[in-house]
Design an enzyme around this catalytic site. Structure first.
Site, short mmCIF file in Angstrom:
data_model
loop_
_atom_site.label_atom_id
_atom_site.label_comp_id
_atom_site.label_asym_id
_atom_site.label_seq_id
_atom_site.Cartn_x
_atom_site.Cartn_y
_atom_site.Cartn_z
N TYR A 150 0.27 6.45 11.53
CA TYR A 150 1.16 5.82 12.50
C TYR A 150 2.40 6.68 12.74
CZ TYR A 150 3.76 2.05 14.79
OH TYR A 150 4.47 1.28 15.69
N TYR A 180 1.24 5.09 23.30
CA TYR A 180 1.75 4.21 22.26
C TYR A 180 1.42 2.77 22.62
CZ TYR A 180 4.69 1.92 18.85
OH TYR A 180 5.13 1.13 17.82
#
Length: 380
Positions: free
Chosen positions: A285, A335
């Site tokens: 991440y 994203y």
């Protein structure tokens, strides 16, 4: 035990862009239907759903719109980017325990063309934010900048180390036609000259703001053998919420740099037959570049304080010690609260990535470090 009892058999996604005209519900349905088609499973067979508490499309609307059957399991995961891998974990538990047979996880988000949540002055701040936002930590970027500065001070990390992260993600995006940054290379000069967002984080240390949706399909290992695509097995799963945690800034812990990744990692490796040394590629991440070295340490790829040095010498690139975010990640592909990392992990183990790691058989996927998090260990 959940080990290898379920598999991801379908993935789907929409286009990623700064602005997409379709509403989030439509994008969600498109991603889910694409994932089911990828798996060769009819929507009427879906009986489990999982997404984020921040998801605007609810289970009722999604199930009706795609033509799902009776739903016997549904769940929502909190904490934004920390919830991505947990959606798959919850479906794996539901399928493995007989609560459902075909699960769909998804995330649809219009952040590129939407509002910034921290700009609202009409709602009362949650309790943790009352101790940070009045003093200038308004955005996630500001909070992570505080952790980054402490990490630099304690362990000698530099902006060159953060650049290594940004460059690895951008290089992989340059190989991926679906990435927002597909045709936009990044150089060290560009990085060093970029404007500050929250010092020491510059423009390229921050993830994209993207519209788009993604989904995946989870079934039992037995059912997976009859699906259209090569199954990717869910070998181990974990969530992590450390004692006395304080989101993003982690003030109340004795060591703010020991974040939720450390808690999730202990559970993940405890229930796995594999260890960090067995991981061929990782989708980590990357809402902000400092989260990569912190996660490398938390998940055991290097010792405490060595995450920055780990990025040197092309270690995160194809052919390096640990190729990461091979579709571009949140920094350069798109994203959508980290869900694209799950789909890329599946592509790697299918052998269909645009930046394929040769003979990849294991992949770690992580959710957001800095908030209550989750992780998946996938195997071919």
């Amino acid at each position: 035990m959940l080990k290898d009892r379920t598999a991801i058999v379908g993935i789907g996604q929409t286009r990623f862009a700064k602005h997409l005209d379709e509403p989030e519900k439509t994008l969600a349905c498109r991603a889910v239907l694409a994932a089911l088609d990828d798996a060769g499973i009819d929507p009427s067979e879906v009986d489990a759903l999982a997404s984020y508490t921040m998801e605007e499309t609810d289970e009722v609307e999604l199930a009706k719109s795609i033509g799902a059957g009776d739903i016997t399991f549904f769940s929502r995961i909190g904490f934004g980017g920390g919830g991505s891998c947990a959606t798959v974990a919850h479906l794996a538990m539901a399928v493995a325990t007989g609560q459902a047979s075909v699960g769909v996880a998804w995330r649809s988000r219009k952040r590129g063309s939407g509002v910034r949540p921290w700009t609202s002055t009409s709602v009362q701040l949650p309790t943790p934010a009352q101790w940070t936002r009045p003093f200038g930590l308004l955005r996630p970027a500001d909070e992570i900048a505080m952790l980054a500065r402490r990490y630099m001070h304690e362990y000698g990390a530099t902006r060159d180390h953060l650049f290594n992260v940004a460059l690895a993600c951008r290089n992989r995006a340059n190989q991926n036609p679906a990435a927002v940054m597909y045709d936009r290379p990044l150089t060290r000069e560009m990085y060093m000259d970029a404007r500050w967002i929250s010092e020491p984080l510059c423009l390229y240390d921050n993830c994209l703001e993207t519209d788009g949706a993604l989904a995946c399909v989870v079934v039992s290992a037995e059912r997976a053998r009859d699906c259209r695509r090569k199954p990717v097995y869910v070998h181990s799963v974990a969530q992590g919420l450390p004692a006395q945690h304080h989101g993003m800034v982690n003030y109340w812990n004795d060591d703010p740099l020991t974040g939720p990744a450390w808690t999730a990692a202990r559970q993940l490796w405890k229930t796995a037959d594999l260890g960090p040394q067995d991981v061929d590629t990782a989708q980590i991440y990357d809402a902000f570049t400092p989260l990569i070295p912190l996660s490398l340490e938390g998940y055991g790829f290097c010792a405490r304080g060595e995450g920055a040095a780990f990025t040197e010498g092309g270690a995160l690139e194809l052919g390096g010690r640990l190729p990461i975010n091979t579709a571009g990640g949140g920094l350069s592909e798109g994203y959508v609260h980290g869900f694209n990392l799950i789909n890329e992990g599946v592509r790697q183990l299918r052998g269909s990535s645009t930046a394929q790691v040769p003979d990849a058989a294991t992949c770690l996927v992580t959710a957001g470090e800095g908030v209550p998090t989750s992780a998946l260990l996938l195997r071919a």
